[in-house]
Design an enzyme around this catalytic site. Structure first.
Site, short mmCIF file in Angstrom:
data_model
loop_
_atom_site.label_atom_id
_atom_site.label_comp_id
_atom_site.label_asym_id
_atom_site.label_seq_id
_atom_site.Cartn_x
_atom_site.Cartn_y
_atom_site.Cartn_z
N SER A 199 0.78 -1.26 -0.10
CA SER A 199 -0.01 0.06 0.16
C SER A 199 1.01 1.32 0.06
CB SER A 199 -0.96 0.01 1.24
OG SER A 199 -1.86 1.04 1.00
N HIS A 258 19.10 17.61 16.98
CA HIS A 258 18.43 16.36 17.43
C HIS A 258 18.16 15.72 15.86
CE1 HIS A 258 16.05 13.28 18.84
NE2 HIS A 258 15.01 13.66 17.87
N SER A 290 16.01 12.17 14.25
CA SER A 290 15.43 10.99 14.73
C SER A 290 14.31 10.60 13.63
CB SER A 290 14.61 10.97 15.93
OG SER A 290 13.70 11.86 16.25
N GLY A 296 11.29 9.07 14.41
CA GLY A 296 9.86 8.93 15.03
C GLY A 296 9.36 7.60 14.99
N ARG A 297 10.27 6.62 15.10
CA ARG A 297 9.49 5.32 15.20
C ARG A 297 9.77 4.69 16.62
NH1 ARG A 297 9.40 3.67 9.64
NH2 ARG A 297 8.01 1.64 10.19
N SER A 356 13.20 2.33 15.77
CA SER A 356 13.75 3.62 16.21
C SER A 356 15.23 3.89 16.24
CB SER A 356 13.25 3.71 17.86
OG SER A 356 13.71 4.81 18.39
N ASN A 394 21.71 12.82 19.18
CA ASN A 394 21.74 14.42 19.46
C ASN A 394 23.28 14.54 19.48
OD1 ASN A 394 18.87 14.82 20.15
ND2 ASN A 394 19.46 13.33 21.72
#
Length: 348
Positions: free
Chosen positions: A176, A211, A213, A215-216, A221, A225
């Protein structure tokens, strides 16, 4: 019918002439002084509207001459491509309807890899077998100046920046068409021009904290930093930046899916301790290089970019890269990538 009040108006205007010289020190004062002067010397058939038109034209010519003198003064200082960009940014700094680009803003509808990273998605049913080597990728990057005037040295600046990068499996029918990876990169940094000249070029320093990242959560994840010092050099159409950094340490995970521990303790082994950028502008074309390296592990990343004119504000953008860290999820995965798309702005 004659205007009987004109002689009295002329007398009033003449009485104000001694104040004209004082008023000419400001743009609005110069316009008022012109109106009074024209009014005092006007013939009976010269209307107020015509007087305003004359003074507006004179003021426009005066502003153009002032801008020309300013530009000539800056040309003598031999501004390079970075300084020219900063000069343009300062002109729109206080305009609430203008967003200031930080890094490049682009979309690559075609972004291929020699082998997509499937290993990281083994916990998610259907992902491994349906990930495509061809995907789309885009970057959105803007900054906001925080100081209305110079703080410590002339033309220094404090910025809040934000960059978003996304890798989109738009050609994958079996899962998808999801976003495979998204990286978020807020930062706060201070730019300070230096008086140090190298080979007749200009220099500057940037100090920042950032920072980054994806976001997981759990197994997917990734984040880190860091603080950095950024050295900038420019000479004519050439620009160079050297950005070393120090990563903030994080606690070790107590177990594999510990949400509080370090998601990627070995990230410096692959991403290195610095980034080198170079760019050269030739007419409407721009060539760029980006490189990272960890000399202890002999791992790194290199990227070549090329922008070229299309139409209006849109430019074509072609990129080729090899190494580790194309995205945070791929920080320890080596691949070769090629991309083609459009960009709203180059590096310079």
């Amino acid at each position: 019918m004659k205007n009987n009040y004109l002689p009295y108006s002329i007398l009033i205007a003449l009485s104000l002439l001694p104040f004209i010289a004082l008023a000419q020190d400001t743009p609005s004062g110069a316009f008022d002084a012109c109106v009074l002067q024209q009014f005092a010397e006007a013939k009976e058939n010269l209307t107020i509207a015509k007087i305003k038109d004359i003074c507006q034209r004179q003021q426009a010519l005066s502003v153009s001459d002032a801008e020309l003198d300013s530009n000539q003064s800056e040309d003598i200082q031999e501004l390079g491509v970075i300084s020219q960009r900063l000069k343009k940014e300062r002109k729109t700094r206080d305009n609430p309807f203008v967003l200031t680009p930080h890094k490049m803003n682009y979309i690559l509808p075609a972004y291929s890899t020699n082998a997509i990273n499937k290993d990281e998605y083994h916990l998610f049913e259907g992902y491994e077998e349906n990930l495509e080597d061809l995907e789309a990728m885009f970057q959105i990057s803007y900054k906001v100046p925080l100081n209305p005037k110079s703080m410590f040295v002339e033309n220094d600046a404090l910025y809040l920046g934000f960059t978003l990068r996304a890798w989109w499996q738009v050609y994958s029918e079996g899962i998808s068409k999801p976003f495979r990876e998204t990286n978020y990169n807020p930062e706060l940094f201070y730019l300070m021009p230096l008086k140090w000249k190298i080979l007749n070029g200009n220099t500057a320093l940037v100090f920042g904290i950032e920072h980054e990242s994806n976001g997981r959560t759990q197994a997917l994840s990734r984040s880190w930093n860091r603080v950095y010092a950024h050295f900038l050099y420019e000479h004519s159409n050439f620009a160079l930046s050297l950005k070393p950094w120090v990563r903030f340490s994080e606690d070790e995970k107590q177990f594999e899916l510990d949400p509080k521990g370090d998601d990627n303790p070995d990230i410096l082994d692959f991403m290195g301790h610095f980034e080198l950028n170079m760019a050269y502008k030739l007419n409407q074309f721009e060539f760029s290089f980006k490189g990272r390296r960890n000399f202890s592990t002999d791992r790194g990343y290199s990227e070549l970019g090329f922008t070229f004119p299309l139409w209006g504000k849109l430019q074509g953008y072609a990129v080729a890269s090899n190494g580790y860290g194309d995205s945070l999820i791929d920080y320890n995965y080596r691949q070769t990538r090629f991309g083609l798309g459009i960009t709203l702005n180059g590096l310079l």
